[in-house]
Design an enzyme around this catalytic site. Sequence first.
Site, PDB file in Angstrom:
ATOM      1  N   THR B   7       0.823  -1.215   0.000  1.00  0.00           N
ATOM      2  CA  THR B   7       0.000   0.000   0.000  1.00  0.00           C
ATOM      3  C   THR B   7       0.863   1.274   0.000  1.00  0.00           C
ATOM      4  O   THR B   7       1.705   1.441   0.871  1.00  0.00           O
ATOM      5  CB  THR B   7      -0.913  -0.012   1.245  1.00  0.00           C
ATOM      6  OG1 THR B   7      -1.633  -1.245   1.259  1.00  0.00           O
ATOM      7  CG2 THR B   7      -1.869   1.151   1.228  1.00  0.00           C
ATOM      8  N   MET B 127       1.305  -2.585   3.991  1.00  0.00           N
ATOM      9  CA  MET B 127       0.513  -3.261   5.020  1.00  0.00           C
ATOM     10  C   MET B 127       1.012  -4.669   5.240  1.00  0.00           C
ATOM     11  O   MET B 127       1.484  -5.324   4.313  1.00  0.00           O
ATOM     12  CB  MET B 127      -0.951  -3.364   4.563  1.00  0.00           C
ATOM     13  CG  MET B 127      -1.771  -2.116   4.715  1.00  0.00           C
ATOM     14  SD  MET B 127      -3.425  -2.352   4.001  1.00  0.00           S
ATOM     15  CE  MET B 127      -4.127  -3.600   5.093  1.00  0.00           C
ATOM     16  N   ASP B 130       4.711  -9.060   5.588  1.00  0.00           N
ATOM     17  CA  ASP B 130       5.557  -9.662   4.552  1.00  0.00           C
ATOM     18  C   ASP B 130       6.835  -8.840   4.357  1.00  0.00           C
ATOM     19  O   ASP B 130       6.790  -7.610   4.341  1.00  0.00           O
ATOM     20  CB  ASP B 130       4.775  -9.741   3.235  1.00  0.00           C
ATOM     21  CG  ASP B 130       5.525 -10.534   2.189  1.00  0.00           C
ATOM     22  OD1 ASP B 130       6.180 -11.531   2.554  1.00  0.00           O
ATOM     23  OD2 ASP B 130       5.457 -10.156   1.004  1.00  0.00           O
TER      24      ASP B 130
END
Lengths: 120, 196
Positions: B7, B127, B130
């Site tokens: 994001t 976000m 990861d």
Amino acid sequence: MTKKIMVVDDEKDIVDIVASFLEGEGYTVHSALGGRECIESIKEVNPELLLMDVMMPDMNGWEVLRDLKNMGVLEYIKVIMLTVVKEPKQEYADLSPYVLDYITKPFNKKDLLKRVTRLM
Amino acid sequence: MAIGTSTGGIAALHDILPEFPKTNTYAILIAMHIISPDVVNTTAKRLNELCSLKVKMAEHGMQVEPGTAYFMPCDYHAQTKEYGEVVLINLNKEPKVNFVRPSVDVLMNSVAEVFKENSIGILLTGMGMDGAQGMKAIKDAGGSTMVQDRDTSSVSQMAEAAIDLSCVDTVLPLEFIPKKTMKWVEEKTSNRAAQI
């Protein structure tokens, strides 16, 4: 044909301001004053971009995204979240591939338009 | 060099990728969490017009060449694989990692394995968690790691997950990332030359 953007927020003043910014750049703007209205009209409007508030009284923006994902429409719509909360909750991490940007309120016109333009 | 983002990543990459000079000393591999192939393809095309580096979509079996930035395609994990003197990009449909494919962890783990102390890992706005494990793999391999700071990130979860693993060398505002990265590239290039 002009590009369509759907603005979703329970505060009409915010919708009107964002719409005026975007219309000034030549976009066609459709509005929804809440999550349910967005879900009901999304297929008919078929926007290229969804600018959505997170905190809305009927359902929050993340819940709306989950419903749109289940409806099979989210893969074809770019999403920017508009929010007063700086960081989303980790429980929404699975929605990360669908949310292309996250703009914190209060936002300014220049920054909003820059981020929208880069996605269109 | 591997860059991971989600994001806010498209805007961030538009800000920094044009600042990277074209040299024959490094390549950039970019894993971005985006569901739409059209968006990634368009981003790569636009950046190719704006950058000194060549910017293209990665394909299975493509050779990693210096002076080039590769976007990993949607819905594939991407790994670097060493075949003799060359490094190739391997794309696969293994199960999603951290809810996503391509996963930054998968890409960075492979970059750490192939490039070892010469690898660089960068996490930009995004976000989820990861990328944190991948950054740790790069750090453990002797490479260098950097994340975008909270103030210039749309979302700083990915960066903060890496910071929580104590595997981040430096935290910088977005605009300072290209310069610091190139400093690392020069140092690593000098070190390699000294070893030869």
